[in-house]
Design a protein around this motif. Structure first.
Motif, PDB file in Angstrom:
ATOM      1  N   SER A  32      52.520  13.852  38.055  1.00 57.54           N
ATOM      2  CA  SER A  32      51.406  13.310  38.832  1.00 57.54           C
ATOM      3  C   SER A  32      50.509  14.442  39.318  1.00 57.54           C
ATOM      4  O   SER A  32      50.987  15.463  39.798  1.00 57.54           O
ATOM      5  N   PRO A  33      49.187  14.279  39.180  1.00 53.95           N
ATOM      6  CA  PRO A  33      48.266  15.331  39.621  1.00 53.95           C
ATOM      7  C   PRO A  33      48.245  15.428  41.137  1.00 53.95           C
ATOM      8  O   PRO A  33      48.209  14.418  41.834  1.00 53.95           O
ATOM      9  N   SER A  34      48.289  16.651  41.652  1.00 50.85           N
ATOM     10  CA  SER A  34      48.217  16.857  43.092  1.00 50.85           C
ATOM     11  C   SER A  34      47.425  18.128  43.368  1.00 50.85           C
ATOM     12  O   SER A  34      47.309  19.004  42.519  1.00 50.85           O
ATOM     13  N   ILE A  35      46.872  18.195  44.584  1.00 46.78           N
ATOM     14  CA  ILE A  35      46.063  19.340  44.987  1.00 46.78           C
ATOM     15  C   ILE A  35      46.403  19.719  46.426  1.00 46.78           C
ATOM     16  O   ILE A  35      47.084  18.985  47.132  1.00 46.78           O
ATOM     17  N   VAL A  71      45.179  20.178  50.184  1.00 43.16           N
ATOM     18  CA  VAL A  71      44.157  19.674  51.096  1.00 43.16           C
ATOM     19  C   VAL A  71      44.366  20.356  52.444  1.00 43.16           C
ATOM     20  O   VAL A  71      45.498  20.518  52.888  1.00 43.16           O
ATOM     21  N   SER A 126      49.038  16.879  47.693  1.00 43.38           N
ATOM     22  CA  SER A 126      48.357  15.610  47.951  1.00 43.38           C
ATOM     23  C   SER A 126      48.072  14.934  46.615  1.00 43.38           C
ATOM     24  O   SER A 126      47.600  15.567  45.676  1.00 43.38           O
ATOM     25  N   VAL A 141      46.270  12.847  43.807  1.00 45.24           N
ATOM     26  CA  VAL A 141      44.879  12.647  43.419  1.00 45.24           C
ATOM     27  C   VAL A 141      44.682  11.220  42.927  1.00 45.24           C
ATOM     28  O   VAL A 141      45.416  10.752  42.063  1.00 45.24           O
ATOM     29  N   ASN A 142      43.697  10.532  43.500  1.00 39.30           N
ATOM     30  CA  ASN A 142      43.321   9.205  43.028  1.00 39.30           C
ATOM     31  C   ASN A 142      41.804   9.112  43.108  1.00 39.30           C
ATOM     32  O   ASN A 142      41.252   8.727  44.129  1.00 39.30           O
ATOM     33  N   GLY A 143      41.132   9.498  42.050  1.00 39.21           N
ATOM     34  CA  GLY A 143      39.678   9.528  42.026  1.00 39.21           C
ATOM     35  C   GLY A 143      39.025   8.162  42.062  1.00 39.21           C
ATOM     36  O   GLY A 143      37.838   8.044  42.321  1.00 39.21           O
ATOM     37  N   ASN A 188      40.790   5.476  51.444  1.00 37.23           N
ATOM     38  CA  ASN A 188      41.751   6.567  51.552  1.00 37.23           C
ATOM     39  C   ASN A 188      42.552   6.360  52.831  1.00 37.23           C
ATOM     40  O   ASN A 188      41.995   6.128  53.894  1.00 37.23           O
ATOM     41  N   ILE A 245      39.172  20.271  50.077  1.00 35.48           N
ATOM     42  CA  ILE A 245      39.945  19.811  48.925  1.00 35.48           C
ATOM     43  C   ILE A 245      39.678  20.780  47.788  1.00 35.48           C
ATOM     44  O   ILE A 245      38.537  20.898  47.337  1.00 35.48           O
ATOM     45  N   GLY A 246      40.716  21.474  47.364  1.00 28.92           N
ATOM     46  CA  GLY A 246      40.565  22.446  46.294  1.00 28.92           C
ATOM     47  C   GLY A 246      39.538  23.522  46.615  1.00 28.92           C
ATOM     48  O   GLY A 246      38.861  24.027  45.728  1.00 28.92           O
TER      49      GLY A 246
END
Length: 77
Positions: free
Chosen positions: A5-8, A10, A20, A22-24, A29, A72-73
């Motif tokens: 699962s993609p995470s970044i 924050v 965290s 990612v859900n674009g 939220n 974020i990022g």
């Protein structure tokens, strides 16, 4: 945990929240109360709408947080 699962990273109020999800495509939220307490977020507006959970049950949020600056990022929002 899904290792794919993609995470970044924050940062909210100077505190890093690693991994965290990612859900674009999200329309809303959500942050849980425990995280709000840890970040010192105590002020939110009354919320008169409901959100529908994954099991289709309606839930009224505790409140709506406005004007929360976060990174974020490395980009400020």
């Amino acid at each position: 945990m899904d290792k794919q699962s993609p995470s970044i990273k924050v940062v909210i109020r100077g505190q890093e929240i690693s991994h965290s999800i990612v859900n674009g495509g999200s329309g809303v939220n959500v942050i849980n109360k425990m995280t709000c307490d840890r970040l010192g977020i105590t002020c939110w507006e009354d919320c008169m709408f409901f959100i529908r959970m994954a099991d289709t049950s309606p839930v009224r949020p505790l409140g709506l947080i406005q004007q929360l600056e976060l990174s974020i990022g490395g980009h400020m929002f």
